[in-house]
Design a protein around this motif. Structure first.
Motif, PDB file in Angstrom:
ATOM      1  N   SER A  84       0.827  -1.201   0.000  1.00  0.00           N
ATOM      2  CA  SER A  84       0.000   0.000   0.000  1.00  0.00           C
ATOM      3  C   SER A  84       0.864   1.254   0.000  1.00  0.00           C
ATOM      4  O   SER A  84       2.077   1.189   0.161  1.00  0.00           O
ATOM      5  CB  SER A  84      -0.914   0.012   1.239  1.00  0.00           C
ATOM      6  N   ALA A  85       0.190   2.384  -0.161  1.00  0.00           N
ATOM      7  CA  ALA A  85       0.819   3.690  -0.026  1.00  0.00           C
ATOM      8  C   ALA A  85      -0.127   4.559   0.791  1.00  0.00           C
ATOM      9  O   ALA A  85      -1.357   4.458   0.650  1.00  0.00           O
ATOM     10  CB  ALA A  85       1.088   4.322  -1.392  1.00  0.00           C
ATOM     11  N   GLU A  86       0.448   5.383   1.651  1.00  0.00           N
ATOM     12  CA  GLU A  86      -0.346   6.205   2.553  1.00  0.00           C
ATOM     13  C   GLU A  86       0.020   7.676   2.384  1.00  0.00           C
ATOM     14  O   GLU A  86       1.160   8.010   2.094  1.00  0.00           O
ATOM     15  CB  GLU A  86      -0.059   5.816   4.011  1.00  0.00           C
ATOM     16  N   ASP A  87      -0.956   8.531   2.625  1.00  0.00           N
ATOM     17  CA  ASP A  87      -0.771   9.985   2.672  1.00  0.00           C
ATOM     18  C   ASP A  87      -0.169  10.564   1.393  1.00  0.00           C
ATOM     19  O   ASP A  87       0.655  11.473   1.446  1.00  0.00           O
ATOM     20  CB  ASP A  87       0.078  10.395   3.885  1.00  0.00           C
ATOM     21  N   LEU A  88      -0.577  10.034   0.244  1.00  0.00           N
ATOM     22  CA  LEU A  88      -0.084  10.579  -1.021  1.00  0.00           C
ATOM     23  C   LEU A  88      -0.810  11.884  -1.343  1.00  0.00           C
ATOM     24  O   LEU A  88      -2.024  11.982  -1.196  1.00  0.00           O
ATOM     25  CB  LEU A  88      -0.319   9.600  -2.168  1.00  0.00           C
ATOM     26  N   ARG A  89      -0.072  12.856  -1.770  1.00  0.00           N
ATOM     27  CA  ARG A  89      -0.657  14.094  -2.277  1.00  0.00           C
ATOM     28  C   ARG A  89      -0.611  14.007  -3.798  1.00  0.00           C
ATOM     29  O   ARG A  89       0.460  14.045  -4.395  1.00  0.00           O
ATOM     30  CB  ARG A  89       0.112  15.305  -1.756  1.00  0.00           C
ATOM     31  N   VAL A  90      -1.795  13.873  -4.385  1.00  0.00           N
ATOM     32  CA  VAL A  90      -1.902  13.701  -5.827  1.00  0.00           C
ATOM     33  C   VAL A  90      -2.530  14.964  -6.404  1.00  0.00           C
ATOM     34  O   VAL A  90      -3.524  15.468  -5.879  1.00  0.00           O
ATOM     35  CB  VAL A  90      -2.764  12.461  -6.163  1.00  0.00           C
ATOM     36  N   ASP A  91      -1.951  15.466  -7.482  1.00  0.00           N
ATOM     37  CA  ASP A  91      -2.483  16.626  -8.185  1.00  0.00           C
ATOM     38  C   ASP A  91      -3.958  16.392  -8.497  1.00  0.00           C
ATOM     39  O   ASP A  91      -4.328  15.342  -9.014  1.00  0.00           O
ATOM     40  CB  ASP A  91      -1.683  16.824  -9.480  1.00  0.00           C
ATOM     41  N   ARG A  92      -4.816  17.350  -8.178  1.00  0.00           N
ATOM     42  CA  ARG A  92      -6.252  17.131  -8.359  1.00  0.00           C
ATOM     43  C   ARG A  92      -6.661  17.008  -9.820  1.00  0.00           C
ATOM     44  O   ARG A  92      -7.775  16.612 -10.118  1.00  0.00           O
ATOM     45  CB  ARG A  92      -7.068  18.183  -7.631  1.00  0.00           C
ATOM     46  N   ASN A  93      -5.772  17.315 -10.739  1.00  0.00           N
ATOM     47  CA  ASN A  93      -6.071  17.142 -12.164  1.00  0.00           C
ATOM     48  C   ASN A  93      -5.891  15.687 -12.613  1.00  0.00           C
ATOM     49  O   ASN A  93      -6.250  15.345 -13.731  1.00  0.00           O
ATOM     50  CB  ASN A  93      -5.170  18.034 -13.019  1.00  0.00           C
ATOM     51  N   LEU A  94      -5.318  14.856 -11.730  1.00  0.00           N
ATOM     52  CA  LEU A  94      -5.062  13.456 -12.089  1.00  0.00           C
ATOM     53  C   LEU A  94      -6.172  12.558 -11.557  1.00  0.00           C
ATOM     54  O   LEU A  94      -6.755  12.823 -10.505  1.00  0.00           O
ATOM     55  CB  LEU A  94      -3.717  12.999 -11.522  1.00  0.00           C
ATOM     56  N   ASN A  95      -6.446  11.485 -12.267  1.00  0.00           N
ATOM     57  CA  ASN A  95      -7.430  10.501 -11.853  1.00  0.00           C
ATOM     58  C   ASN A  95      -6.775   9.539 -10.871  1.00  0.00           C
ATOM     59  O   ASN A  95      -5.874   8.790 -11.244  1.00  0.00           O
ATOM     60  CB  ASN A  95      -7.953   9.751 -13.081  1.00  0.00           C
ATOM     61  N   THR A  96      -7.236   9.538  -9.637  1.00  0.00           N
ATOM     62  CA  THR A  96      -6.607   8.693  -8.615  1.00  0.00           C
ATOM     63  C   THR A  96      -6.941   7.214  -8.773  1.00  0.00           C
ATOM     64  O   THR A  96      -6.459   6.399  -8.005  1.00  0.00           O
ATOM     65  CB  THR A  96      -6.997   9.150  -7.197  1.00  0.00           C
ATOM     66  N   GLU A  97      -7.727   6.861  -9.774  1.00  0.00           N
ATOM     67  CA  GLU A  97      -7.994   5.445 -10.052  1.00  0.00           C
ATOM     68  C   GLU A  97      -6.852   4.823 -10.849  1.00  0.00           C
ATOM     69  O   GLU A  97      -6.875   3.632 -11.129  1.00  0.00           O
ATOM     70  CB  GLU A  97      -9.304   5.288 -10.825  1.00  0.00           C
ATOM     71  N   ASN A  98      -5.855   5.594 -11.237  1.00  0.00           N
ATOM     72  CA  ASN A  98      -4.781   5.125 -12.110  1.00  0.00           C
ATOM     73  C   ASN A  98      -3.406   5.147 -11.441  1.00  0.00           C
ATOM     74  O   ASN A  98      -2.401   5.325 -12.104  1.00  0.00           O
ATOM     75  CB  ASN A  98      -4.743   5.973 -13.387  1.00  0.00           C
TER      76      ASN A  98
END
Length: 186
Positions: A20-34
């Motif tokens: 797993s991965a925890e506390d990731l900050r992902v750019d809101r323009n990206l689809n977090t399903e990928n």
């Protein structure tokens, strides 16, 4: 010398499970399903998990629980885990974070190489800023596992393991050194 024996001497196989991965900050323009993970072992070969969506309780936590068999050259001093996200265009990916793990952290120490170890490492983005944690397990894959007696076995990690049926039960482990110490000091 045939190619099989040459390959055996120049590579080791790691059984690495990306958990797993925890506390990731992902750019809101990206689809977090990928979101996926790429593993490299100082080689041109890379190994990737499938994509994972965020856990239902948090949009910053992702899980894969995917086992990869990673061929690692004997000269390798580190492995790299890169968390990435496929872009919506499908033509590329965006880097989320990377962790470099020294091979000496899980091989060649006081724990036997074929013992399963669970590790967590801080991810950093390409600017060097913290961006979450990746959790994985790793062990050196051995060619053969020794057949055990049906009642009690001694695992390679120094524990006595009681056999249980596949349908259920509890497995207990007692460190061998503790068991020997307790019997001498009773």
């Amino acid at each position: 010398m045939d190619s099989k024996s040459h390959t055996h001497r120049t590579e080791r196989t790691l059984e690495l499970t990306v958990l797993s991965a925890e506390d990731l900050r992902v750019d809101r323009n990206l689809n977090t399903e990928n979101i996926y993970v790429v593993v490299r072992a100082e080689s041109i070969h890379s190994y990737a998990t499938g994509t994972a969506g965020s856990n239902s309780n948090s949009h910053n936590n992702f899980s894969w629980n995917e086992k990869l068999l990673v061929d690692m050259p004997v000269h390798a001093r580190s492995i790299t885990l890169e968390v990435k996200c496929k872009t919506s265009r499908g033509s590329g990916s965006k880097d989320i974070g990377v962790a470099r793990v020294a091979v000496s952290d899980f091989l060649g120490g006081s724990v036997p190489d074929d013992c399963l170890q669970f590790l967590s490492y801080r991810l950093r983005n390409w600017e060097g800023k913290r961006n979450g944690v990746v959790n994985f397990s790793v062990r050196l894959r051995t060619r053969e596992r020794v057949a055990a007696t049906p009642e009690m076995v001694v695992g390679s990690c120094g524990f006595q393991i009681s056999r249980v049926s596949v349908t259920g039960g509890v497995v207990t482990g007692v460190p061998l050194l503790w068991n020997n110490y307790a019997s001498r000091n009773v």
